[in-house]
Design a protein around this motif. Structure first.
Motif, mmCIF file in Angstrom:
data_model
loop_
_atom_site.group_PDB
_atom_site.id
_atom_site.type_symbol
_atom_site.label_atom_id
_atom_site.label_comp_id
_atom_site.label_asym_id
_atom_site.label_seq_id
_atom_site.Cartn_x
_atom_site.Cartn_y
_atom_site.Cartn_z
ATOM 1 N N ASP A 327 42.897 36.376 27.370
ATOM 2 C CA ASP A 327 42.695 36.601 25.934
ATOM 3 C C ASP A 327 43.133 38.022 25.594
ATOM 4 O OD1 ASP A 327 41.975 36.298 23.296
ATOM 5 O OD2 ASP A 327 39.809 36.276 23.644
ATOM 6 N N ASP A 348 32.004 31.967 35.307
ATOM 7 C CA ASP A 348 32.555 32.260 33.990
ATOM 8 C C ASP A 348 32.644 33.776 33.807
ATOM 9 O OD1 ASP A 348 32.283 29.374 33.183
ATOM 10 O OD2 ASP A 348 30.151 29.869 33.390
ATOM 11 N N TYR A 371 31.330 37.515 24.117
ATOM 12 C CA TYR A 371 31.911 36.208 24.395
ATOM 13 C C TYR A 371 31.654 35.797 25.850
ATOM 14 C CZ TYR A 371 34.696 38.209 20.575
ATOM 15 O OH TYR A 371 35.101 38.843 19.424
ATOM 16 N N TYR A 373 33.764 33.125 28.724
ATOM 17 C CA TYR A 373 34.989 32.359 28.942
ATOM 18 C C TYR A 373 34.765 31.368 30.070
ATOM 19 C CZ TYR A 373 37.299 35.824 26.010
ATOM 20 O OH TYR A 373 37.665 36.637 24.962
ATOM 21 N N GLU A 374 35.025 30.101 29.764
ATOM 22 C CA GLU A 374 34.798 29.007 30.697
ATOM 23 C C GLU A 374 36.138 28.538 31.282
ATOM 24 O OE1 GLU A 374 33.048 24.421 30.442
ATOM 25 O OE2 GLU A 374 33.278 25.652 28.624
ATOM 26 N N PHE A 376 38.724 26.030 33.118
ATOM 27 C CA PHE A 376 38.853 24.593 33.355
ATOM 28 C C PHE A 376 40.306 24.299 33.719
ATOM 29 C CE2 PHE A 376 39.771 25.244 28.900
ATOM 30 C CZ PHE A 376 40.803 24.370 28.608
ATOM 31 N N SER A 378 43.767 22.275 33.458
ATOM 32 C CA SER A 378 44.525 21.551 32.444
ATOM 33 C C SER A 378 45.974 21.440 32.888
ATOM 34 C CB SER A 378 44.435 22.274 31.095
ATOM 35 O OG SER A 378 45.254 21.663 30.126
ATOM 36 N N SER A 383 43.027 27.011 32.598
ATOM 37 C CA SER A 383 42.913 27.455 31.211
ATOM 38 C C SER A 383 41.500 27.996 30.993
ATOM 39 C CB SER A 383 43.204 26.304 30.241
ATOM 40 O OG SER A 383 44.527 25.827 30.386
ATOM 41 N N TRP A 384 41.317 28.657 29.865
ATOM 42 C CA TRP A 384 40.035 29.292 29.582
ATOM 43 C C TRP A 384 39.586 28.935 28.171
ATOM 44 C CZ3 TRP A 384 37.727 32.352 33.390
ATOM 45 C CH2 TRP A 384 38.534 32.647 34.486
ATOM 46 N N ARG A 385 38.358 28.515 28.047
ATOM 47 C CA ARG A 385 37.764 28.194 26.745
ATOM 48 C C ARG A 385 36.845 29.340 26.335
ATOM 49 N NH1 ARG A 385 35.869 23.747 28.169
ATOM 50 N NH2 ARG A 385 37.556 22.412 27.386
ATOM 51 N N ARG A 386 37.150 29.966 25.202
ATOM 52 C CA ARG A 386 36.323 31.088 24.744
ATOM 53 C C ARG A 386 35.154 30.585 23.904
ATOM 54 N NH1 ARG A 386 38.515 35.952 20.919
ATOM 55 N NH2 ARG A 386 38.335 34.342 19.313
ATOM 56 N N HIS A 387 33.952 31.055 24.246
ATOM 57 C CA HIS A 387 32.743 30.743 23.491
ATOM 58 C C HIS A 387 32.237 32.034 22.842
ATOM 59 C CE1 HIS A 387 32.199 26.711 25.349
ATOM 60 N NE2 HIS A 387 32.747 27.292 26.404
#
Length: 432
Positions: A327, A348, A371, A373-374, A376, A378, A383-387
């Motif tokens: 990010d 994470d 934040y 970052y999870e 996963f 793909s 990849s990373w999912r930002r929460h």
């Protein structure tokens, strides 16, 4: 317009430690008492006005559908360092940040964690910085009580504060190092015991030796033993972990990594100049893509970007590193913590924007945020999912982010401190 914003921000920063209350403490009768945030030299016992008063500065919901938090405001004073330990050995985890420690009280049914503030020391204040850039809890004296190692860039670069323990009285400061400023430090497992009990500072002077420290233990005359790895330091950022998979903890710098010898106390450390990471914060070793080969995770402390570096081998068998962006939507992610926040078996990233790491840094005036970052898989790649935990409030990530079960309910909570306050994010997963 930007000059006006800068002037307002500077005035706000100045007010943080120039006479405004550091916290409002509510007494049993509902009356308010102000706990001052002025700094000085030496140590101090808790003020009578603070004794027995429960901090109540309000709470609000935070996080997203993945993990919901309750955000507790503990202090509105200036401090960028924070750690968690059972200061008084009552079986409950307390918070240590800046000039104070925050005693956790016994749980009450239907209520979140509650704290009482105790001021235990006076610290200097220089150029909008409280002279406390890391707080690390470790028992130096061997009495079972956690002492606090503190670093700074100014008058006392590295020192430790002795917990008075059962005897009571003021905390005593012991200066460890004066030859170089220290921007941050953390506890690592250099001795490969499974416990992070060695101190690794990031020295600010390039001509100062890269050094790690271990507690000497009784009956040694000096409480700390110094171990020099290199006659110089290697830039802004430092980390530790097993880079080459030999089971030993190596030391990572922005300009390469030091391979640990079989005996880290007495052997020679071999330097591998394999990368240039920039001005980073913490550097972590983690097998991100789960291929059995250690990779690196880090961020730019004074610019934009969170990255992971994939360890690869070329046709000749030489190690090389491929950079992957996680990010770059905000700047000054100076601190981060790796932890399995959601319990899926993968660690994470918890990080956020530091409020005015420097006021001239890129993006310094953009909104603060916290934040996680999870990672996963793909299409064969990570990849990373930002929460978003918190965004566009006065809460940033500061210089340390403790993540642990502070209230004992079985899930992981988050504590952050910065120039604009101290906050606890109570994880509500266990209460669902």
């Amino acid at each position: 317009m930007s000059r006006v914003k800068n002037r307002v921000r500077r005035q706000f920063l100045k007010s943080m430690s120039a006479g405004l209350p550091a916290a409002v403490l509510l007494g049993g009768d509902g009356s308010a008492a102000f706990a001052g945030g002025a700094s000085g030299q030496g140590s101090s016992a808790p003020k009578p006005s603070e004794a027995g008063r429960v901090i109540d500065l309000g709470s609000e919901m935070a996080g997203d559908d993945a993990i919901t938090f309750r955000k507790h405001t503990l202090d509105l004073g200036c401090s960028e360092a924070v750690t968690v330990a059972d200061v008084n050995l009552d079986g409950r985890l307390d918070i240590i940040s800046g000039e104070s420690w925050y005693e956790q009280l016994p749980r009450q049914p239907g209520r979140g964690p509650r704290f009482v503030k105790h001021k235990f020391r006076n610290l200097g204040y220089t150029d909008y910085y409280l002279e406390d850039l890391s707080d690390l809890a470790i028992d130096v004296t061997g009495d079972g009580y956690p002492d606090i190692v503190t670093c700074s860039y100014w008058s006392k670069p590295l020192s430790w504060w002795e917990n008075p323990g059962k005897r009571g009285g003021p905390w005593r400061e012991h200066v460890m190092e004066t030859g170089s400023p220290v921007e941050f430090a953390f506890l690592v497992d250099i001795l490969n015991t499974g416990k992070p009990r060695q101190l690794l500072p990031q020295f600010g002077r390039a001509d100062f030796p890269l050094t790690w420290y271990e507690v000497a233990g009784a009956p040694a005359a000096e409480p700390w033993i110094k171990h020099e790895v290199s006659p110089k330091s290697w830039g802004h950022g430092i980390g530790a972990g097993d880079v080459n998979g030999d089971g030993r903890t190596d030391i990572i710098t922005p300009h390469g990594w030091f391979e640990a010898p079989p005996d880290p106390r007495h052997g020679s450390w071999t330097f591998h100049a394999e990368f240039n990471l920039g001005d980073t914060g913490f550097i972590f070793v983690e097998d991100v893509n789960r291929d059995g080969v250690p990779d690196l995770i880090t961020s730019l402390g004074h610019g934009y970007g969170i990255f992971w570096y994939e360890q690869q081998k070329d046709a000749a068998g030489n190690r090389r590193w491929e950079k992957h962006l996680i990010d770059d939507g905000f700047s000054q992610a100076h601190a981060m913590t790796l932890v399995d926040l959601n319990g899926d078996g993968r660690r994470d990233i918890v990080t956020g924007k530091r409020f005015y790491a420097h006021e001239h840094d890129p993006g310094a005036n953009e909104p603060l945020g916290l934040y996680w970052y999870e990672p996963f898989d793909s299409k064969g790649r990570v990849s990373w999912r930002r929460h978003i935990i918190d965004y566009n409030t006065r809460t940033g990530a500061g210089l340390q982010i403790p993540v642990l079960d502070i209230d004992g309910d079985g899930d992981l909570d988050i504590v952050v401190a910065g120039k604009s306050g101290l906050y606890l994010f109570e994880n509500l997963t266990a209460s669902r």
